[in-house]
Structure formats: structure tokens, C-alpha cells
Scaffold this motif. Sequence first.
Motif, PDB file in Angstrom:
ATOM      1  N   UNK A  72       0.834  -1.208   0.000  1.00 15.24           N
ATOM      2  CA  UNK A  72       0.000   0.000   0.000  1.00 15.24           C
ATOM      3  C   UNK A  72       0.867   1.256   0.000  1.00 15.24           C
ATOM      4  N   UNK A  73       1.925   1.241   0.800  1.00 15.80           N
ATOM      5  CA  UNK A  73       2.815   2.402   0.860  1.00 15.80           C
ATOM      6  C   UNK A  73       3.629   2.546  -0.421  1.00 15.80           C
ATOM      7  N   UNK A  74       4.160   1.430  -0.918  1.00 18.16           N
ATOM      8  CA  UNK A  74       4.989   1.485  -2.127  1.00 18.16           C
ATOM      9  C   UNK A  74       4.154   1.928  -3.327  1.00 18.16           C
ATOM     10  N   UNK A  75       2.914   1.484  -3.410  1.00 18.96           N
ATOM     11  CA  UNK A  75       2.037   1.871  -4.524  1.00 18.96           C
ATOM     12  C   UNK A  75       1.792   3.376  -4.554  1.00 18.96           C
ATOM     13  N   UNK A  76       1.913   4.014  -3.409  1.00 15.16           N
ATOM     14  CA  UNK A  76       1.681   5.462  -3.322  1.00 15.16           C
ATOM     15  C   UNK A  76       2.952   6.280  -3.571  1.00 15.16           C
ATOM     16  N   UNK A  77       4.067   5.628  -3.857  1.00 11.06           N
ATOM     17  CA  UNK A  77       5.305   6.357  -4.118  1.00 11.06           C
ATOM     18  C   UNK A  77       5.118   7.282  -5.321  1.00 11.06           C
ATOM     19  N   UNK A  78       5.768   8.427  -5.233  1.00 15.22           N
ATOM     20  CA  UNK A  78       5.662   9.469  -6.255  1.00 15.22           C
ATOM     21  C   UNK A  78       6.999   9.620  -6.982  1.00 15.22           C
ATOM     22  N   UNK A  79       7.032  10.573  -7.909  1.00 10.17           N
ATOM     23  CA  UNK A  79       8.291  10.879  -8.593  1.00 10.17           C
ATOM     24  C   UNK A  79       9.364  11.306  -7.593  1.00 10.17           C
ATOM     25  N   UNK A  80       8.963  11.992  -6.533  1.00 16.01           N
ATOM     26  CA  UNK A  80       9.932  12.402  -5.505  1.00 16.01           C
ATOM     27  C   UNK A  80      10.544  11.170  -4.828  1.00 16.01           C
ATOM     28  N   UNK A  81       9.738  10.132  -4.632  1.00 15.20           N
ATOM     29  CA  UNK A  81      10.274   8.898  -4.046  1.00 15.20           C
ATOM     30  C   UNK A  81      11.250   8.221  -5.000  1.00 15.20           C
ATOM     31  N   UNK A  82      10.950   8.266  -6.281  1.00 17.44           N
ATOM     32  CA  UNK A  82      11.868   7.677  -7.260  1.00 17.44           C
ATOM     33  C   UNK A  82      13.207   8.398  -7.213  1.00 17.44           C
ATOM     34  N   UNK A  83      13.175   9.723  -7.148  1.00 23.19           N
ATOM     35  CA  UNK A  83      14.413  10.510  -7.046  1.00 23.19           C
ATOM     36  C   UNK A  83      15.158  10.135  -5.766  1.00 23.19           C
ATOM     37  N   UNK A  84      14.429  10.019  -4.665  1.00 30.92           N
ATOM     38  CA  UNK A  84      15.039   9.631  -3.383  1.00 30.92           C
ATOM     39  C   UNK A  84      15.703   8.256  -3.499  1.00 30.92           C
ATOM     40  N   UNK A  85      15.019   7.310  -4.114  1.00 27.19           N
ATOM     41  CA  UNK A  85      15.554   5.959  -4.245  1.00 27.19           C
ATOM     42  C   UNK A  85      16.769   5.921  -5.171  1.00 27.19           C
ATOM     43  N   UNK A  86      16.734   6.705  -6.227  1.00 32.20           N
ATOM     44  CA  UNK A  86      17.878   6.755  -7.147  1.00 32.20           C
ATOM     45  C   UNK A  86      19.125   7.327  -6.484  1.00 32.20           C
ATOM     46  N   UNK A  97      14.051  -0.744 -12.448  1.00 28.39           N
ATOM     47  CA  UNK A  97      13.713  -1.702 -11.393  1.00 28.39           C
ATOM     48  C   UNK A  97      12.912  -1.038 -10.278  1.00 28.39           C
ATOM     49  N   UNK A  98      13.219   0.203  -9.974  1.00 23.85           N
ATOM     50  CA  UNK A  98      12.454   0.943  -8.969  1.00 23.85           C
ATOM     51  C   UNK A  98      11.027   1.142  -9.455  1.00 23.85           C
ATOM     52  N   UNK A  99      10.885   1.591 -10.694  1.00 22.13           N
ATOM     53  CA  UNK A  99       9.546   1.794 -11.248  1.00 22.13           C
ATOM     54  C   UNK A  99       8.780   0.479 -11.351  1.00 22.13           C
ATOM     55  N   UNK A 100       9.484  -0.610 -11.658  1.00 19.26           N
ATOM     56  CA  UNK A 100       8.834  -1.921 -11.723  1.00 19.26           C
ATOM     57  C   UNK A 100       8.323  -2.354 -10.352  1.00 19.26           C
ATOM     58  N   UNK A 101       9.050  -2.010  -9.304  1.00 23.13           N
ATOM     59  CA  UNK A 101       8.622  -2.355  -7.951  1.00 23.13           C
ATOM     60  C   UNK A 101       7.380  -1.562  -7.558  1.00 23.13           C
ATOM     61  N   UNK A 102       7.357  -0.292  -7.893  1.00 25.47           N
ATOM     62  CA  UNK A 102       6.174   0.533  -7.597  1.00 25.47           C
ATOM     63  C   UNK A 102       4.976   0.004  -8.382  1.00 25.47           C
ATOM     64  N   UNK A 103       5.179  -0.296  -9.658  1.00 25.60           N
ATOM     65  CA  UNK A 103       4.095  -0.874 -10.466  1.00 25.60           C
ATOM     66  C   UNK A 103       3.675  -2.222  -9.914  1.00 25.60           C
ATOM     67  N   UNK A 104       4.642  -3.018  -9.462  1.00 22.42           N
ATOM     68  CA  UNK A 104       4.331  -4.325  -8.880  1.00 22.42           C
ATOM     69  C   UNK A 104       3.472  -4.209  -7.630  1.00 22.42           C
ATOM     70  N   UNK A 105       3.711  -3.158  -6.847  1.00 22.29           N
ATOM     71  CA  UNK A 105       2.880  -2.922  -5.660  1.00 22.29           C
ATOM     72  C   UNK A 105       1.450  -2.604  -6.074  1.00 22.29           C
ATOM     73  N   UNK A 106       1.318  -1.831  -7.111  1.00 22.84           N
ATOM     74  CA  UNK A 106      -0.027  -1.484  -7.595  1.00 22.84           C
ATOM     75  C   UNK A 106      -0.752  -2.711  -8.131  1.00 22.84           C
ATOM     76  N   UNK A 107      -0.035  -3.580  -8.803  1.00 23.12           N
ATOM     77  CA  UNK A 107      -0.636  -4.820  -9.309  1.00 23.12           C
ATOM     78  C   UNK A 107      -1.047  -5.707  -8.136  1.00 23.12           C
ATOM     79  N   UNK A 108      -0.162  -5.845  -7.153  1.00 24.49           N
ATOM     80  CA  UNK A 108      -0.470  -6.630  -5.947  1.00 24.49           C
ATOM     81  C   UNK A 108      -1.750  -6.103  -5.306  1.00 24.49           C
ATOM     82  N   UNK A 109      -1.837  -4.787  -5.129  1.00 21.39           N
ATOM     83  CA  UNK A 109      -3.010  -4.184  -4.489  1.00 21.39           C
ATOM     84  C   UNK A 109      -4.266  -4.377  -5.322  1.00 21.39           C
ATOM     85  N   UNK A 110      -4.148  -4.274  -6.641  1.00 16.08           N
ATOM     86  CA  UNK A 110      -5.309  -4.484  -7.511  1.00 16.08           C
ATOM     87  C   UNK A 110      -5.812  -5.922  -7.396  1.00 16.08           C
TER      88      UNK A 110
END
Length: 186
Positions: A72-86, A97-110
Motif C-alpha cells: 500500500x505504501x509502495x504503490x503510493x510512491x511518487x516521482x519524488x520517491x523515485x528521485x530519493x531511491x535513485x 527496477x524501482x519503477x517496476x517495484x512501484x508498479x508491482x505494488x499497484x498490481x499486488x493491491x489491484x
Amino acid sequence: MASTEERQRCAWANSDPLMAHYHDTEWGVPVRDGRMLWETLMLEGFQAGLSWQVILRKREAFRAAFAGFDPMKVAAFTDADIVRLLADPGIVRSRAKIEATIAGARIFNAMQARGEDFSAFCWSFTDGEPIRGDGKASETPLSQAISKELKRRGFKFVGPTITYAWMQAVGIVNDHGDGCFRRAAV
């Protein structure tokens, strides 16, 4: 009784104490928790092109960076979180891979929102039971089928080899070698 240091392990686990500990306590143990199955799948995706040893050494940093892999938290990550993670030297800093993880969280939640339990989905391919591998394969027709279904759902970094490594890690397949002391245990 011999200590685990005196027992025969899968050859890959002898490279260092961290790998031996992971082998002896986690690898191949059936995981039924959907969130943990998802976390491991995401970490396996980060491993693409690297070694599991690298990911294992960074696992706690990954957990901190990705909010404990709470979907739930990862699915809500924003562009600012991507910058932070990079910018986080504790993890593998791959935008894809970061974007795939965020998308994967959204798929999991769906899936969860549709009433589809991720654990039930993962284990449905083996009727809920671990299967025994030969300890030598890097992919199988089953990993190809699971990979295809994961990709169909939108997951990334889930090719048949990565999927097979994940299946081994979470105990969907028991791939401890014939002489390994863990083969019968899991």
C-alpha cells in the motif's frame, strides 16, 4: 549431530557466511505470506544482472527504502520517491527496477482489491504443494508459465530465470541438491 558448518550444503551457499546462513534458514522454505512472496519477487527483479549475494547484503536497506515492502505504501510512491531511491547508495539504483517495484505494488493491491490473494495465486501453479527440482535447472516449463502469467498481469523483471530463482527462494520448488542437508528438511 554435526553442526551446519560440517554438513554438506548446495555449492552456491559455501561462498560466505551470509550465503550459508540464508541457505540454512530461508532458501527453499515454503512461504505462504502473500506480502513476503511479493517482496521476494521484487528483490529477485533487482537481482537481474547481479548476484543474489549483492541483493542479500542490501536487503535491509531495500526494506528501509521501500517502506518495509508494504504494498500500500509502495504503490503510493511518487516521482519524488523515485528521485530519493535513485540517490540511495544502500540499494540498487536502477530507475527501471524501482519503477517496476512501484508498479508491482499497484498490481499486488489491484489483485487484493479483486479478492485475489497473492499467495493463493502463487501457489495455484503447484496445487499448493512444493515440487521437487533436480537442483540443476535455471528455468523450467513451469517457471516459463508463471513468468508469462506475471507478465500478462503487468509485472516486470519476471522472466523465466528470475521467476525460477524466486520459486526456489520461496519454496515453491525445493531445489536443494541431492547431497544437501536441507533437501529433506524443506
